[in-house]
Scaffold this motif. Structure first.
Motif, PDB file in Angstrom:
ATOM      1  N   ALA A 290     -20.971 -29.191  32.939  1.00  0.00           N
ATOM      2  CA  ALA A 290     -22.017 -28.961  33.460  1.00  0.00           C
ATOM      3  C   ALA A 290     -22.085 -29.754  34.847  1.00  0.00           C
ATOM      4  CB  ALA A 290     -22.916 -29.337  32.454  1.00  0.00           C
ATOM      5  N   ALA A 291     -21.537 -30.803  35.093  1.00  0.00           N
ATOM      6  CA  ALA A 291     -21.636 -31.397  36.155  1.00  0.00           C
ATOM      7  C   ALA A 291     -21.683 -30.687  37.524  1.00  0.00           C
ATOM      8  CB  ALA A 291     -20.536 -32.428  36.254  1.00  0.00           C
ATOM      9  N   CYS A 292     -20.895 -29.646  37.702  1.00  0.00           N
ATOM     10  CA  CYS A 292     -20.941 -28.784  38.780  1.00  0.00           C
ATOM     11  C   CYS A 292     -21.668 -27.403  38.697  1.00  0.00           C
ATOM     12  CB  CYS A 292     -19.419 -28.500  39.229  1.00  0.00           C
ATOM     13  SG  CYS A 292     -18.564 -29.797  39.565  1.00  0.00           S
ATOM     14  N   ARG A 293     -22.576 -27.355  37.562  1.00  0.00           N
ATOM     15  CA  ARG A 293     -23.069 -25.995  37.264  1.00  0.00           C
ATOM     16  C   ARG A 293     -24.466 -26.065  37.823  1.00  0.00           C
ATOM     17  NH1 ARG A 293     -21.975 -25.549  32.137  1.00  0.00           N
ATOM     18  NH2 ARG A 293     -24.247 -26.022  31.150  1.00  0.00           N
ATOM     19  N   ARG A 294     -24.746 -24.836  38.655  1.00  0.00           N
ATOM     20  CA  ARG A 294     -26.133 -24.772  39.296  1.00  0.00           C
ATOM     21  C   ARG A 294     -27.367 -24.762  38.241  1.00  0.00           C
ATOM     22  NH1 ARG A 294     -23.147 -20.340  42.686  1.00  0.00           N
ATOM     23  NH2 ARG A 294     -21.827 -21.982  44.215  1.00  0.00           N
ATOM     24  N   ARG A 295     -28.380 -25.089  38.509  1.00  0.00           N
ATOM     25  CA  ARG A 295     -29.686 -24.934  37.634  1.00  0.00           C
ATOM     26  C   ARG A 295     -30.388 -23.569  38.319  1.00  0.00           C
ATOM     27  NH1 ARG A 295     -30.243 -29.799  34.809  1.00  0.00           N
ATOM     28  NH2 ARG A 295     -29.322 -31.545  35.595  1.00  0.00           N
ATOM     29  N   ARG A 296     -31.500 -23.163  37.898  1.00  0.00           N
ATOM     30  CA  ARG A 296     -32.048 -22.100  38.433  1.00  0.00           C
ATOM     31  C   ARG A 296     -32.785 -22.532  39.792  1.00  0.00           C
ATOM     32  NH1 ARG A 296     -35.968 -19.601  34.159  1.00  0.00           N
ATOM     33  NH2 ARG A 296     -33.956 -18.587  33.459  1.00  0.00           N
ATOM     34  N   GLY A 297     -33.114 -23.773  39.959  1.00  0.00           N
ATOM     35  CA  GLY A 297     -33.848 -24.152  41.075  1.00  0.00           C
ATOM     36  C   GLY A 297     -33.121 -24.780  42.117  1.00  0.00           C
ATOM     37  N   THR A 298     -31.723 -24.761  41.777  1.00  0.00           N
ATOM     38  CA  THR A 298     -30.742 -25.524  42.790  1.00  0.00           C
ATOM     39  C   THR A 298     -30.895 -24.700  44.350  1.00  0.00           C
ATOM     40  OG1 THR A 298     -29.411 -26.010  40.947  1.00  0.00           O
ATOM     41  CG2 THR A 298     -28.395 -26.176  43.239  1.00  0.00           C
ATOM     42  N   LEU A 299     -31.164 -25.375  45.076  1.00  0.00           N
ATOM     43  CA  LEU A 299     -30.969 -24.653  46.642  1.00  0.00           C
ATOM     44  C   LEU A 299     -29.457 -24.676  47.016  1.00  0.00           C
ATOM     45  CD1 LEU A 299     -34.092 -27.207  48.263  1.00  0.00           C
ATOM     46  CD2 LEU A 299     -33.992 -24.758  47.458  1.00  0.00           C
ATOM     47  N   PRO A 300     -29.384 -23.673  47.735  1.00  0.00           N
ATOM     48  CA  PRO A 300     -28.011 -23.497  48.217  1.00  0.00           C
ATOM     49  C   PRO A 300     -27.447 -24.237  49.234  1.00  0.00           C
ATOM     50  CG  PRO A 300     -29.519 -21.830  49.070  1.00  0.00           C
ATOM     51  CD  PRO A 300     -30.165 -22.672  47.999  1.00  0.00           C
ATOM     52  N   ARG A 301     -26.180 -24.973  48.982  1.00  0.00           N
ATOM     53  CA  ARG A 301     -25.665 -25.685  50.128  1.00  0.00           C
ATOM     54  C   ARG A 301     -24.201 -25.124  50.313  1.00  0.00           C
ATOM     55  NH1 ARG A 301     -28.948 -28.468  46.783  1.00  0.00           N
ATOM     56  NH2 ARG A 301     -30.091 -30.199  47.386  1.00  0.00           N
ATOM     57  N   GLU A 302     -23.720 -25.738  51.596  1.00  0.00           N
ATOM     58  CA  GLU A 302     -22.601 -24.961  52.097  1.00  0.00           C
ATOM     59  C   GLU A 302     -21.292 -25.117  50.980  1.00  0.00           C
ATOM     60  OE1 GLU A 302     -19.619 -23.237  54.411  1.00  0.00           O
ATOM     61  OE2 GLU A 302     -22.004 -23.158  54.545  1.00  0.00           O
ATOM     62  N   HIS A 303     -21.186 -26.271  50.321  1.00  0.00           N
ATOM     63  CA  HIS A 303     -19.899 -26.709  49.567  1.00  0.00           C
ATOM     64  C   HIS A 303     -20.198 -25.944  48.352  1.00  0.00           C
ATOM     65  CE1 HIS A 303     -22.930 -29.180  47.715  1.00  0.00           C
ATOM     66  NE2 HIS A 303     -21.915 -29.514  46.790  1.00  0.00           N
ATOM     67  N   HIS A 304     -21.267 -25.112  47.838  1.00  0.00           N
ATOM     68  CA  HIS A 304     -21.399 -24.596  46.576  1.00  0.00           C
ATOM     69  C   HIS A 304     -20.577 -23.349  46.524  1.00  0.00           C
ATOM     70  CE1 HIS A 304     -25.973 -26.024  45.639  1.00  0.00           C
ATOM     71  NE2 HIS A 304     -24.880 -27.147  45.790  1.00  0.00           N
ATOM     72  N   ARG A 305     -20.030 -22.932  47.759  1.00  0.00           N
ATOM     73  CA  ARG A 305     -19.164 -21.651  47.592  1.00  0.00           C
ATOM     74  C   ARG A 305     -17.852 -21.955  46.976  1.00  0.00           C
ATOM     75  NH1 ARG A 305     -16.214 -21.207  52.524  1.00  0.00           N
ATOM     76  NH2 ARG A 305     -16.664 -22.851  53.873  1.00  0.00           N
ATOM     77  N   PHE A 306     -17.406 -23.521  46.645  1.00  0.00           N
ATOM     78  CA  PHE A 306     -16.270 -23.979  46.329  1.00  0.00           C
ATOM     79  C   PHE A 306     -16.501 -24.107  44.763  1.00  0.00           C
ATOM     80  CE2 PHE A 306     -16.137 -25.350  50.883  1.00  0.00           C
ATOM     81  CZ  PHE A 306     -15.145 -24.518  51.434  1.00  0.00           C
ATOM     82  N   LEU A 307     -17.450 -24.218  44.247  1.00  0.00           N
ATOM     83  CA  LEU A 307     -17.778 -24.430  42.900  1.00  0.00           C
ATOM     84  C   LEU A 307     -17.389 -23.468  42.104  1.00  0.00           C
ATOM     85  CD1 LEU A 307     -20.718 -26.843  43.041  1.00  0.00           C
ATOM     86  CD2 LEU A 307     -18.621 -27.243  43.155  1.00  0.00           C
ATOM     87  N   ASP A 308     -16.586 -23.298  41.055  1.00  0.00           N
ATOM     88  CA  ASP A 308     -16.132 -22.112  40.349  1.00  0.00           C
ATOM     89  C   ASP A 308     -17.346 -21.799  39.315  1.00  0.00           C
ATOM     90  OD1 ASP A 308     -14.005 -23.223  41.355  1.00  0.00           O
ATOM     91  OD2 ASP A 308     -12.947 -23.597  39.430  1.00  0.00           O
ATOM     92  N   LEU A 309     -18.165 -22.815  38.921  1.00  0.00           N
ATOM     93  CA  LEU A 309     -18.956 -22.571  37.810  1.00  0.00           C
ATOM     94  C   LEU A 309     -20.423 -22.154  38.351  1.00  0.00           C
ATOM     95  CD1 LEU A 309     -18.438 -25.583  35.669  1.00  0.00           C
ATOM     96  CD2 LEU A 309     -17.440 -23.308  35.497  1.00  0.00           C
ATOM     97  N   SER A 310     -20.847 -20.981  38.210  1.00  0.00           N
ATOM     98  CA  SER A 310     -22.224 -20.452  38.837  1.00  0.00           C
ATOM     99  C   SER A 310     -23.062 -20.720  37.543  1.00  0.00           C
ATOM    100  CB  SER A 310     -21.927 -18.999  38.846  1.00  0.00           C
ATOM    101  OG  SER A 310     -21.510 -18.262  37.784  1.00  0.00           O
TER     102      SER A 310
END
Length: 312
Positions: A290-310
């Motif tokens: 969960a440390a890298c998993r986005r929440r419903r309200g997470t604002l998009p950031r450039e590096h998020h495209r590198f995170l596997d966990l949606s």
């Protein structure tokens, strides 16, 4: 064979109204409670309380002593809550009000009546051994609370649910906060949550709030707790900050957090290092969960495209 008798039922409303008129009525009363911080006298009738509730039967004894009986002191039980319980015992019904009877009081009284120490210490967390007598009233209170949930009330209700193991209410409160996250995080009730009540919120993927704002809210919560408990902020925050998802922050935000953390320790250094690792490896793997998993309200950031966990 005896002839069958005929049971005749009178009207319930006049009977209930007559008994309601006895609630806190000194006429014919043979027991007095001194209730709340304002030490208000509340009058009642021993026989009615004893036959309706085993708790009062044990508290009041079988017979009053000689002379004028001493008042029963319940200094930490809110007066309006106590009157609501009496009304239910006398009439088998009770009218609850959103603003006159705060949500915690009927729930506390139905889930955990005062203990029976010699000191009459009032509202304790000892579970009443005859709690089944209050199941019905407890369900009515739960229904009432669910109907009146709002942003100002929901954190207080969540705390009560966690304290007394009211799973259904806890689920409703968490769902409400997930839908109104930013508003709920700004309430006084949020700052007064226990760590046990805050944890299910920080573990939720459905919070409609960005991680940066959640970190700020956690810091405010820890500051209040530190002031109340007279303990360091980091010590108060320790049980909950591990649920913050720092890897979701952009590098500049993480650097700023690291600097603030030096001035006012909140988050363990190891946790910040793990967040930097996610940036360095340019991925979020299952090991980090969960440390890298986005929440419903997470604002998009450039590096998020590198995170596997949606978001799940």
């Amino acid at each position: 064979m005896e002839p069958l008798g005929l049971v005749v039922h009178g009207k319930a409303e006049p009977f209930s109204a007559a008994l309601r008129s006895l609630v806190n009525n000194p006429r014919y009363s043979d027991v007095c409670f001194v209730v709340g911080q304002e030490r208000q006298e509340v009058f009642a009738h021993r026989c009615l309380l004893a036959c309706r509730c085993n708790f009062f039967q044990r508290l009041l004894g079988t017979e009053p002593g000689p002379g004028v009986p001493s008042p029963v002191v319940l200094s930490t039980v809110p007066t309006e809550a106590f009157l609501a319980v009496l009304e239910f015992l006398y009439t088998n019904s009770v009218k609850l009000h959103r603003h006159s009877v705060p949500v915690s009081f009927p729930l506390l009284l139905t889930g955990s009546l005062p203990a029976l120490p010699h000191t009459h210490s009032g509202l304790e967390r000892n579970v009443c051994p005859h709690r089944e007598k209050y199941v019905y009233l407890s369900q009515l209170c739960l229904q009432f609370v669910v109907k009146v949930l709002d942003v100002e009330l929901v954190c207080e209700a969540l705390q009560v649910a966690v304290t007394f193991g009211l799973g259904q209410l806890q689920e409703r409160c968490v769902a409400f906060i997930e839908a109104h996250s930013q508003e709920a995080l700004r309430t006084r009730g949020f700052l007064e949550l226990s760590a046990a009540a805050l944890l299910p919120l920080l573990r939720s993927d459905k919070l409609c709030v960005d991680e940066a704002e959640l970190v700020r809210a956690a810091r405010s919560w820890a500051r209040v707790g530190a002031a109340v408990l007279e303990r360091p902020v980091a010590e108060v925050a320790a049980p909950v900050v591990k649920e913050l998802r720092l890897a979701l922050l952009a590098p500049a935000e993480l650097s700023a957090l690291e600097e603030q953390n030096r001035q006012e320790p909140l988050i363990p250094v190891e946790q910040i290092v793990e967040a930097w690792k996610c940036h360095a490896l340019r991925r979020g793997d299952e090991a980090r969960g969960a440390a890298c998993r986005r929440r419903r309200g997470t604002l998009p950031r450039e590096h998020h495209r590198f995170l596997d966990l949606s978001f799940k």
